[in-house]
Design a protein around this motif. Sequence first.
Motif, mmCIF file in Angstrom:
data_model
loop_
_atom_site.group_PDB
_atom_site.id
_atom_site.type_symbol
_atom_site.label_atom_id
_atom_site.label_comp_id
_atom_site.label_asym_id
_atom_site.label_seq_id
_atom_site.Cartn_x
_atom_site.Cartn_y
_atom_site.Cartn_z
ATOM 1 N N LEU A 257 1.171 -0.843 0.278
ATOM 2 C CA LEU A 257 -0.233 -0.198 0.012
ATOM 3 C C LEU A 257 0.620 1.094 0.169
ATOM 4 O O LEU A 257 1.935 1.624 1.124
ATOM 5 N N ALA A 258 1.413 1.655 -1.020
ATOM 6 C CA ALA A 258 2.339 2.618 -1.037
ATOM 7 C C ALA A 258 1.357 4.252 -0.675
ATOM 8 O O ALA A 258 -0.196 4.410 -0.883
ATOM 9 N N PRO A 259 1.830 4.724 0.111
ATOM 10 C CA PRO A 259 0.839 6.331 0.625
ATOM 11 C C PRO A 259 0.028 7.077 -0.776
ATOM 12 O O PRO A 259 1.433 7.602 -1.426
ATOM 13 N N GLN A 260 -0.182 7.619 -0.783
ATOM 14 C CA GLN A 260 -1.260 8.426 -1.579
ATOM 15 C C GLN A 260 -1.497 9.536 -1.404
ATOM 16 O O GLN A 260 -2.126 10.374 -1.784
ATOM 17 N N LYS A 261 -0.335 10.185 -1.196
ATOM 18 C CA LYS A 261 -0.661 11.937 -0.397
ATOM 19 C C LYS A 261 0.011 12.560 -2.100
ATOM 20 O O LYS A 261 0.445 12.444 -1.988
ATOM 21 N N ASN B 291 -11.013 14.258 -2.765
ATOM 22 C CA ASN B 291 -10.471 12.689 -3.078
ATOM 23 C C ASN B 291 -11.653 11.811 -2.047
ATOM 24 O O ASN B 291 -10.447 10.443 -2.385
ATOM 25 N N SER B 292 -12.656 11.802 -1.665
ATOM 26 C CA SER B 292 -13.469 10.906 -0.562
ATOM 27 C C SER B 292 -14.699 11.495 -0.874
ATOM 28 O O SER B 292 -14.952 12.378 -1.269
ATOM 29 N N ILE C 61 -6.780 1.004 0.916
ATOM 30 C CA ILE C 61 -6.006 2.208 0.186
ATOM 31 C C ILE C 61 -6.656 3.596 0.725
ATOM 32 O O ILE C 61 -6.664 4.982 1.085
ATOM 33 N N MET D 298 -7.098 4.639 4.038
ATOM 34 C CA MET D 298 -6.053 5.738 4.814
ATOM 35 C C MET D 298 -6.290 6.953 4.142
ATOM 36 O O MET D 298 -6.088 8.061 5.015
ATOM 37 N N LYS D 299 -7.195 7.237 3.077
ATOM 38 C CA LYS D 299 -7.206 8.724 2.496
ATOM 39 C C LYS D 299 -7.786 9.340 2.954
ATOM 40 O O LYS D 299 -8.040 10.119 3.844
ATOM 41 N N GLU E 22 -7.608 10.828 7.228
ATOM 42 C CA GLU E 22 -6.549 11.409 7.121
ATOM 43 C C GLU E 22 -7.627 12.578 7.635
ATOM 44 O O GLU E 22 -7.088 14.382 8.311
#
Lengths: 230, 178
Positions: free
Chosen positions: A63-67, A163-164, B43, B46-47, B50
Amino acid sequence: MSRQVKDPVLEAYQAETLDAAARAQVEQLLATSPADQARLTELRAESQAFLIQHPPAAFVAKLAPQKAKAWWAWLPLAALVATGLAVVVIQGREGVTGGPAVSFKGEQGLALTIHRRTDSGSEVLGPDAVVHAGDEVRFSASAPAPGYLAIFSGDELTALVPNSEGPAMSAPMGVVLLDGAGKLDEAPGPEHFVLIWSAQPFTVAQGRAAVSTGSTDAKWRIVRRKLDKQ
Amino acid sequence: MPTVTQADLEGLYRRFGPAIYRRALRLLGDATEAHDVLQETFIAYMKSTEGLRGEAQPFTVLYQISTYQALDRVRRKARWRHVLPNMAEPDETESLPEVATPPSGVAQVEAAQDLALLTRGEDAQTLTAASLYFVEGCTTEETAQVLGLSRKTVGKLLAQFTARAKKRAARLDEGDAS
């Protein structure tokens, strides 16, 4: 004997997320249902086997950081002027009346600008621009009054800004460079982006529904951009 | 803002990963895609954390995200068949009759495809409630238990969704795929 507890409820029971009343109800049913007891045992065994085959550390490592990274701290003003956005800002300041009775002339004052990262900074993508898989893009939006906005992409109206799922982004009058950036994928076909704006708060889901249904409600302003991809 | 550490993620995956994978597999019917959805779900989680205030249970959030992601994939390949049962108009009390005979096997796959087309634009909670109720045959009470909501809230949510879905279904029956 047939089962009394459906799998989704058993999963929630196993995850220990049921409230006290629901948990007690499930335990009562389990006490009298060998079939459900067997299914719960089966689910636990499946879970253990899954974790052996797909260990947590290995999974999380993928899981690469998606920031979003701040690739560039500012966009040159020249880029904004070149697209006429600075002109829009001036008109916006002069034309805003505030309050609920905001009037528009067509889509005047609402604009979606797409910026592509370059070696020397960034460039604004005009209507005839061609993009490629791997291009890194971010957005600026221009609105003639304070309000709320969301940006979607693709046929599935994936939320990019924010983005959410949740509330749309609050945006001031004028040009706003939006946080977050994306890399274009390799899927063939043009890239579609939609900016939706309203003077009133809305959720991402509501904005998506308005876009997908082609809502003609006067509270929405919608701008669409298409970029050809090679 | 709260952040999710690697240890947090490993713990969440250990507790809930297998169940989330099973959820995706049930909706997609394909192990490879289910693994992809499992990864996408974490993923997305995780977002979302935040900005999360810690109000929702992690399993409930993961469950809804995975349902949303899985049905998103189903939607891309779905063909409208109009096989979903019990899309009756809600009554004045906003209660729904329980789904009498939930679809199973191939019928469940087709029902999931129909639902995917009807839930375009819906939020993850509504989409998950609709999936549990219309495709997986859960009662409103069972749906409420899984989502950590009251039965009344689920009933209202599903009634409002049903009203929107009937309009979409009518358009799809006319051959409008948009």
